[in-house]
Design an enzyme around this catalytic site. Sequence first.
Site, PDB file in Angstrom:
ATOM      1  N   GLU A 109     -42.486 -56.125 -34.133  1.00 47.39           N
ATOM      2  CA  GLU A 109     -42.285 -57.310 -34.980  1.00 47.39           C
ATOM      3  C   GLU A 109     -42.004 -58.485 -34.052  1.00 47.39           C
ATOM      4  OE1 GLU A 109     -38.674 -57.616 -37.421  1.00 47.39           O
ATOM      5  OE2 GLU A 109     -39.957 -58.232 -39.079  1.00 47.39           O
TER       6      GLU A 109
ATOM      7  N   LYS B 118     -21.708 -62.456 -45.660  1.00 45.62           N
ATOM      8  CA  LYS B 118     -21.613 -62.858 -44.244  1.00 45.62           C
ATOM      9  C   LYS B 118     -22.971 -63.427 -43.847  1.00 45.62           C
ATOM     10  CE  LYS B 118     -22.289 -62.070 -40.240  1.00 45.62           C
ATOM     11  NZ  LYS B 118     -22.981 -62.972 -39.281  1.00 45.62           N
TER      12      LYS B 118
ATOM     13  N   GLU C  86     -32.973 -54.001 -45.613  1.00 44.89           N
ATOM     14  CA  GLU C  86     -34.289 -54.646 -45.584  1.00 44.89           C
ATOM     15  C   GLU C  86     -34.499 -55.098 -44.141  1.00 44.89           C
ATOM     16  OE1 GLU C  86     -36.855 -56.699 -45.059  1.00 44.89           O
ATOM     17  OE2 GLU C  86     -36.313 -58.342 -46.405  1.00 44.89           O
TER      18      GLU C  86
ATOM     19  N   CYS D  73     -39.722 -61.675 -43.036  1.00 44.42           N
ATOM     20  CA  CYS D  73     -39.756 -60.211 -42.951  1.00 44.42           C
ATOM     21  C   CYS D  73     -41.108 -59.686 -43.406  1.00 44.42           C
ATOM     22  CB  CYS D  73     -38.630 -59.608 -43.780  1.00 44.42           C
ATOM     23  SG  CYS D  73     -38.518 -60.270 -45.435  1.00 44.42           S
TER      24      CYS D  73
HETATM   25  P1  TAP Z   1     -29.711 -59.337 -36.611  1.00 41.91           P
HETATM   26  O1  TAP Z   1     -28.898 -59.287 -35.360  1.00 41.91           O
HETATM   27  O2  TAP Z   1     -30.114 -58.084 -37.238  1.00 41.91           O
HETATM   28  O3  TAP Z   1     -28.892 -60.274 -37.617  1.00 41.91           O
HETATM   29  C1  TAP Z   1     -28.889 -60.144 -39.013  1.00 41.91           C
HETATM   30  C2  TAP Z   1     -27.473 -60.278 -39.551  1.00 41.91           C
HETATM   31  O4  TAP Z   1     -26.678 -59.179 -39.080  1.00 41.91           O
HETATM   32  C3  TAP Z   1     -26.754 -61.527 -39.069  1.00 41.91           C
HETATM   33  O5  TAP Z   1     -25.886 -61.998 -40.089  1.00 41.91           O
HETATM   34  C4  TAP Z   1     -25.950 -60.995 -37.902  1.00 41.91           C
HETATM   35  O6  TAP Z   1     -24.848 -61.789 -37.589  1.00 41.91           O
HETATM   36  C5  TAP Z   1     -25.499 -59.661 -38.453  1.00 41.91           C
HETATM   37  N1  TAP Z   1     -25.048 -58.716 -37.436  1.00 41.91           N
HETATM   38  C6  TAP Z   1     -25.358 -58.666 -36.122  1.00 41.91           C
HETATM   39  N2  TAP Z   1     -24.706 -57.635 -35.517  1.00 41.91           N
HETATM   40  C7  TAP Z   1     -23.975 -57.022 -36.470  1.00 41.91           C
HETATM   41  C8  TAP Z   1     -23.094 -55.903 -36.482  1.00 41.91           C
HETATM   42  N3  TAP Z   1     -22.835 -55.203 -35.386  1.00 41.91           N
HETATM   43  N4  TAP Z   1     -22.532 -55.548 -37.650  1.00 41.91           N
HETATM   44  C9  TAP Z   1     -22.778 -56.233 -38.782  1.00 41.91           C
HETATM   45  N5  TAP Z   1     -23.579 -57.317 -38.826  1.00 41.91           N
HETATM   46  C10 TAP Z   1     -24.190 -57.709 -37.696  1.00 41.91           C
HETATM   47  O7  TAP Z   1     -31.016 -60.175 -36.356  1.00 41.91           O
HETATM   48  P2  TAP Z   1     -31.270 -61.279 -35.216  1.00 41.91           P
HETATM   49  O8  TAP Z   1     -30.747 -60.879 -33.867  1.00 41.91           O
HETATM   50  O9  TAP Z   1     -30.716 -62.511 -35.740  1.00 41.91           O
HETATM   51  O10 TAP Z   1     -32.841 -61.220 -35.102  1.00 41.91           O
HETATM   52  C11 TAP Z   1     -33.434 -60.234 -34.261  1.00 41.91           C
HETATM   53  C12 TAP Z   1     -34.708 -59.709 -34.801  1.00 41.91           C
HETATM   54  O11 TAP Z   1     -34.472 -59.138 -36.072  1.00 41.91           O
HETATM   55  C13 TAP Z   1     -35.766 -60.773 -35.059  1.00 41.91           C
HETATM   56  O12 TAP Z   1     -36.488 -61.061 -33.915  1.00 41.91           O
HETATM   57  C14 TAP Z   1     -36.578 -60.116 -36.122  1.00 41.91           C
HETATM   58  O13 TAP Z   1     -37.506 -59.244 -35.549  1.00 41.91           O
HETATM   59  C15 TAP Z   1     -35.562 -59.320 -36.905  1.00 41.91           C
HETATM   60  N6  TAP Z   1     -35.120 -60.026 -38.126  1.00 41.91           N
HETATM   61  C16 TAP Z   1     -35.534 -59.545 -39.301  1.00 41.91           C
HETATM   62  C17 TAP Z   1     -35.165 -60.208 -40.452  1.00 41.91           C
HETATM   63  C18 TAP Z   1     -35.595 -59.672 -41.763  1.00 41.91           C
HETATM   64  S1  TAP Z   1     -35.720 -60.679 -43.024  1.00 41.91           S
HETATM   65  N7  TAP Z   1     -35.828 -58.423 -41.939  1.00 41.91           N
HETATM   66  C19 TAP Z   1     -34.407 -61.368 -40.407  1.00 41.91           C
HETATM   67  C20 TAP Z   1     -33.971 -61.834 -39.177  1.00 41.91           C
HETATM   68  C21 TAP Z   1     -34.341 -61.148 -38.032  1.00 41.91           C
HETATM   69  P3  TAP Z   1     -24.970 -62.983 -36.501  1.00 41.91           P
HETATM   70  O14 TAP Z   1     -26.326 -63.556 -36.612  1.00 41.91           O
HETATM   71  O15 TAP Z   1     -23.953 -63.911 -36.949  1.00 41.91           O
HETATM   72  O16 TAP Z   1     -24.697 -62.358 -35.196  1.00 41.91           O
END
Ligand code: TAP
Length: 481
Positions: free
Chosen positions: A386, A178, A253, A287
């Site tokens: 972060e 996903k 992660e 990350c």
């Molecule tokens: P998340 O919401 O954590 O998104 C990561 C993945 O999880 C996406 O594929 C997202 O889908 C999915 N997801 C969201 N809600 C879910 C649920 N209830 N059940 C299962 N999967 C779900 O991250 P974000 O909002 O895009 O970013 C927010 C913050 O997270 C950033 O500001 C950053 O601090 C952190 N972040 C960390 C990383 C790493 S590499 N550790 C990467 C990205 C962001 P959708 O995007 O399709 O909703």
Amino acid sequence: MSNVTIPEGAYPAIIGGERIFTAQSIEVIDPATGKVFATVARCGETEVDQAVAAARKAFNKSWRLTTAAERARLLSRFAQVISEHADELAALESRDTGKPMRQAKIDVAFSVRYFEYYSHMAEAVFGSVIPAATDRFTFTTREAYGVTGHIIPWNYPLGIASRTLAPALAAGNCCVLKPAEQAPLSSVRIAELALVAGFPAGVLNVVPGLGSEAGAALSGHSGIDHVSFTGSVPVGRKIAEAAAKNLIPAALELGGKSPNIVLADADLDLATPVVASAILQNAGQTCSAGARLLVHRDVHDDLVSRLKGIFARATIGAGKTDPDLGPVISALQHQRVSELVDIGRGEAMLVHGGRRPAGAEYEEGYFIEPTLFDNVAPGATIAQREIFGPVLTVTSFSDLDEAVEIANGTDYGLVTGVWTRNIGRANWLIRELHCGQVMVNTFSNGVELPFGGRKKSGYGVEKGYDALLAFTHVKGAVVVM
Ligand code: TAP
């Protein structure tokens, strides 16, 4: 690959080897312009059910029965096919995420390397013959879990998809991926390329969609045997809860607030550009970004002045123009970063940046200047949260004990960079730091070195041989004949 065509602008799910278009779709936005440039399928429970069923069927009917050598050959072929499509994939990734083209090319090269590396490793999954107290033949084997779920973020879609899929496939699992709604296209594309490489239908399925729909349906699905997640702490917690309900293992992660620790004896010519790129790469949306600089007070002024120069010279623009810095992924991410920068103005000294760059070309996209804060107290919000944007905080220290206390003093523990010419100090720091990986006089790590967090950076391991084993069960056997 010539027989696979993608409908212009509309990207499907890939389930059981078929392209599936859903009734509703998600608009995919170019972060450099804020404009929609493609749509992608919006999968829900129904499609996730179909994908898990397709993966299970593929596992039972074919993949479970393949030899490690056959899987190795397919992974190697997959790496080759991805490599043959490197330009196309890099262009797609750069458009989808906003990242500079040369970064997107590096991401594709990493993707190729992941599949190559785990093609070599596929044949290195084996058990042991164990000396037993009795005269019985006692041994272990390693078996794939079966169906693995993979939920990935938008910052390195191709890199992270490859990092998690390659060991899972090499170990003999069938996968349901996903991707993030903001950057789903390269995931769809590599699932198509997997078919071209000869993977049986259903071995790799991709279900684009919203986290609250496809993501929740996948992580809570009773038909998966393991879930890998990369993303935020709050969603990581939800994934862990869902996995606990189904009593399956999870690998999480969850990012970090990683420091670069620069000692007084460091080679600043070597350290400076790497410290800068550790936070500016991918506009800080990494990350393992080096988001905190901890610098010995004797070299503080010199290093900060060098960094200010690099930040001031950094070029900013759309990914396709190959600047040093692209936009951040979305309007929401721009807002999150900007709010934290505003908090930082009240907490520390802003040395450079902090705004949307001036100029008409920056008005529509999600651009943020490279931002440098100095005199940041270790407990400041900007030193603890972060930010996931191009924002570096600088804190000085007087001795190694203080450096370690500051480095370890956040909720996270992913990676640390150490800059010193003294091997004794380096070894002492490697032992004292609470994180998953330490890099001395570098801030880059290959696919071979295990990678995983401590504390709120998550648990489980990615990369290296350990990640391959993490996608297997160990089975014990005792035989009396
Ligand atoms: P998340 O919401 O954590 O998104 C990561 C993945 O999880 C996406 O594929 C997202 O889908 C999915 N997801 C969201 N809600 C879910 C649920 N209830 N059940 C299962 N999967 C779900 O991250 P974000 O909002 O895009 O970013 C927010 C913050 O997270 C950033 O500001 C950053 O601090 C952190 N972040 C960390 C990383 C790493 S590499 N550790 C990467 C990205 C962001 P959708 O995007 O399709 O909703």
